[in-house]
Design an enzyme around this catalytic site. Sequence first.
Site, PDB file in Angstrom:
ATOM      1  N   GLY A  70      -1.414  -0.182   7.485  1.00  3.42           N
ATOM      2  CA  GLY A  70      -1.809   0.768   8.235  1.00  3.42           C
ATOM      3  C   GLY A  70      -1.160   1.535   9.427  1.00  3.42           C
ATOM      4  O   GLY A  70       0.213   1.361   8.969  1.00  3.42           O
ATOM      5  N   GLY A  79       4.246   7.965   3.938  1.00  2.95           N
ATOM      6  CA  GLY A  79       4.506   8.693   5.242  1.00  2.95           C
ATOM      7  C   GLY A  79       4.405   9.969   5.185  1.00  2.95           C
ATOM      8  O   GLY A  79       3.862  10.659   6.211  1.00  2.95           O
ATOM      9  N   ASP A  80       4.932  10.671   4.225  1.00  2.00           N
ATOM     10  CA  ASP A  80       4.786  12.060   4.330  1.00  2.00           C
ATOM     11  C   ASP A  80       3.501  12.700   4.042  1.00  2.00           C
ATOM     12  O   ASP A  80       2.928  13.788   4.752  1.00  2.00           O
ATOM     13  CB  ASP A  80       5.832  12.847   3.001  1.00  2.00           C
ATOM     14  CG  ASP A  80       7.250  12.368   3.057  1.00  2.00           C
ATOM     15  OD1 ASP A  80       7.814  11.668   4.037  1.00  2.00           O
ATOM     16  OD2 ASP A  80       7.739  12.258   1.969  1.00  2.00           O
ATOM     17  N   GLY A 136       3.283   0.380   6.641  1.00  2.00           N
ATOM     18  CA  GLY A 136       3.009   0.306   5.292  1.00  2.00           C
ATOM     19  C   GLY A 136       1.463   0.077   4.950  1.00  2.00           C
ATOM     20  O   GLY A 136       0.601   0.533   5.553  1.00  2.00           O
ATOM     21  N   SER A 139       3.536   4.121  11.713  1.00  2.00           N
ATOM     22  CA  SER A 139       2.779   3.686  10.605  1.00  2.00           C
ATOM     23  C   SER A 139       3.642   2.270  10.039  1.00  2.00           C
ATOM     24  O   SER A 139       4.884   1.959  10.289  1.00  2.00           O
ATOM     25  CB  SER A 139       3.121   4.470   9.299  1.00  2.00           C
ATOM     26  OG  SER A 139       4.363   4.823   8.822  1.00  2.00           O
TER      27      SER A 139
HETATM   28  N1  LIG Z   1       0.919  -0.629  -0.006  1.00  2.00           N
HETATM   29  C1  LIG Z   1       0.050   0.137   0.505  1.00  2.00           C
HETATM   30  N2  LIG Z   1      -1.269   0.131   0.506  1.00  2.00           N
HETATM   31  C2  LIG Z   1      -2.365   0.760   1.083  1.00  2.00           C
HETATM   32  N3  LIG Z   1      -1.465   1.846   1.808  1.00  2.00           N
HETATM   33  C3  LIG Z   1      -0.268   2.169   2.042  1.00  2.00           C
HETATM   34  C4  LIG Z   1       0.501   1.221   1.359  1.00  2.00           C
HETATM   35  N4  LIG Z   1       1.544   1.463   1.869  1.00  2.00           N
HETATM   36  C5  LIG Z   1       1.542   2.568   2.730  1.00  2.00           C
HETATM   37  N5  LIG Z   1       0.200   2.864   2.751  1.00  2.00           N
HETATM   38  C6  LIG Z   1      -0.429   3.860   3.661  1.00  2.00           C
HETATM   39  O1  LIG Z   1       0.503   4.842   4.103  1.00  2.00           O
HETATM   40  C7  LIG Z   1       0.902   4.914   5.338  1.00  2.00           C
HETATM   41  C8  LIG Z   1       2.286   5.281   5.553  1.00  2.00           C
HETATM   42  O2  LIG Z   1       3.007   4.464   4.987  1.00  2.00           O
HETATM   43  P1  LIG Z   1       4.621   3.747   5.725  1.00  2.00           P
HETATM   44  O3  LIG Z   1       5.226   3.142   4.330  1.00  2.00           O
HETATM   45  O4  LIG Z   1       4.096   3.137   6.711  1.00  2.00           O
HETATM   46  O5  LIG Z   1       5.326   5.181   5.790  1.00  2.00           O
HETATM   47  P2  LIG Z   1       6.851   5.868   5.151  1.00  2.00           P
HETATM   48  O6  LIG Z   1       6.526   6.254   4.056  1.00  2.00           O
HETATM   49  O7  LIG Z   1       7.077   6.725   6.274  1.00  2.00           O
HETATM   50  O8  LIG Z   1       7.673   4.266   5.672  1.00  2.00           O
HETATM   51  C9  LIG Z   1       0.462   3.586   6.165  1.00  2.00           C
HETATM   52  O9  LIG Z   1       0.059   3.896   7.268  1.00  2.00           O
HETATM   53  C10 LIG Z   1      -0.709   3.351   5.047  1.00  2.00           C
HETATM   54  O10 LIG Z   1      -1.951   3.932   5.497  1.00  2.00           O
HETATM   55 MG   LIG Z   2       8.340   8.047   6.436  1.00  2.00          MG
END
Ligand SMILES: Nc1ncnc2c1ncn2[C@@H]1O[C@H](COP(=O)(O)OP(=O)(O)O)[C@@H](O)[C@H]1O
Ligand SMILES: [Mg+2]
Length: 323
Positions: A234, A260-261, A231, A229
Amino acid sequence: MITAVPRVATLTLNPALDLTVRADGWRRGEVNLGQALHWAAGGKGVNVASFLADRGLGVTATGLLGSGNPEQFETLFRAKGIRDAFVRVPGATRVGVKLVDGAAQVTTDINLPGLAATPEALEDLEERLLSLTQDHAVFVLAGSLPPGVNADFYARLIRRVRAAGRFVALDTSGAALGAALSAATLPDLVKPNIHELEAALGRSLAGEADVLAAAHELIRRGAGLVAVSQGERGALLVTAGEAVRARPPRVRVQSTVGAGDAMVAGLVAAHTGGLDLAAAARYATAFSVGAITRLGAHLPPDTELDAFAAQVQVDVLDGMVQT
Ligand SMILES: Nc1ncnc2c1ncn2[C@@H]1O[C@H](COP(=O)(O)OP(=O)(O)O)[C@@H](O)[C@H]1O
Ligand SMILES: [Mg+2]
């Protein structure tokens, strides 16, 4: 005949109790007035359990929980119908204090140390987790390891749970992720974010080709599905035969904590529902998007989740693993 829906067990070794205090304009060293106070039981596996329970899946949550302050956790489990299989240990679960100045839009975090795990507690826990393989089809190992736990603990559990014929998902970081990804038996599903994957592999992943190559490397080592992932950009989801990119729609973000969870929960729900990779990517991204549009580890109602799913852009990539 009633077909049993597979139960999911989540493991949280290092849960956290968050206390959010809102005190607009608070000043250090002075007597301040607060406006609101909110407790939330958390930790990655607890969050995953909470999201899955929102979708009606049968969930058991296990891990280590301090017997001194379990009330918020117990209330959450009762409210969501999550089976509580946490091993109680002496002491208090770690508390994170968030001091929110809503006027200045600044949050100050104070994280208190957690409990160290004793060998006895870990032994109890491992036994309990393995006994859950009798009636749980899917296991989610999530979050950091508390002090007292060897970095290879997840690697060991993955080997044992997979040996029992069960599906294992892993979401962790640092040395625990590194050890799990270099063990002889890899998880069926792993969801690092890009930074966690870079740290685990010890190299930077600059573009999509680098990320795909890294995912393929993990698949060659034995992982089933690798979801990386990134953020708001995507995620890339890769299996031995396929790769897809899932881009979330732009939404009003309340809090990205737990994004992410939620994706892990969505991937697990997709697995239990037998969805193909593209559908799983769409569904799991909708979980994340739904989660970030509200506070806490809660999903929106089904109609809203379906609307988000329809807005996720899924592209199929040319993703055969080169062996
Ligand atoms: N600011 C955002 N806007 C839209 N979708 C988001 C945003 N942040 C995270 N996401 C969604 O949540 C998923 C996981 O987020 P990420 O930040 O990569 O994971 P983690 O919380 O494990 O660091 C991303 O693949 C995306 O689909
Ligand atoms: Mg995570």
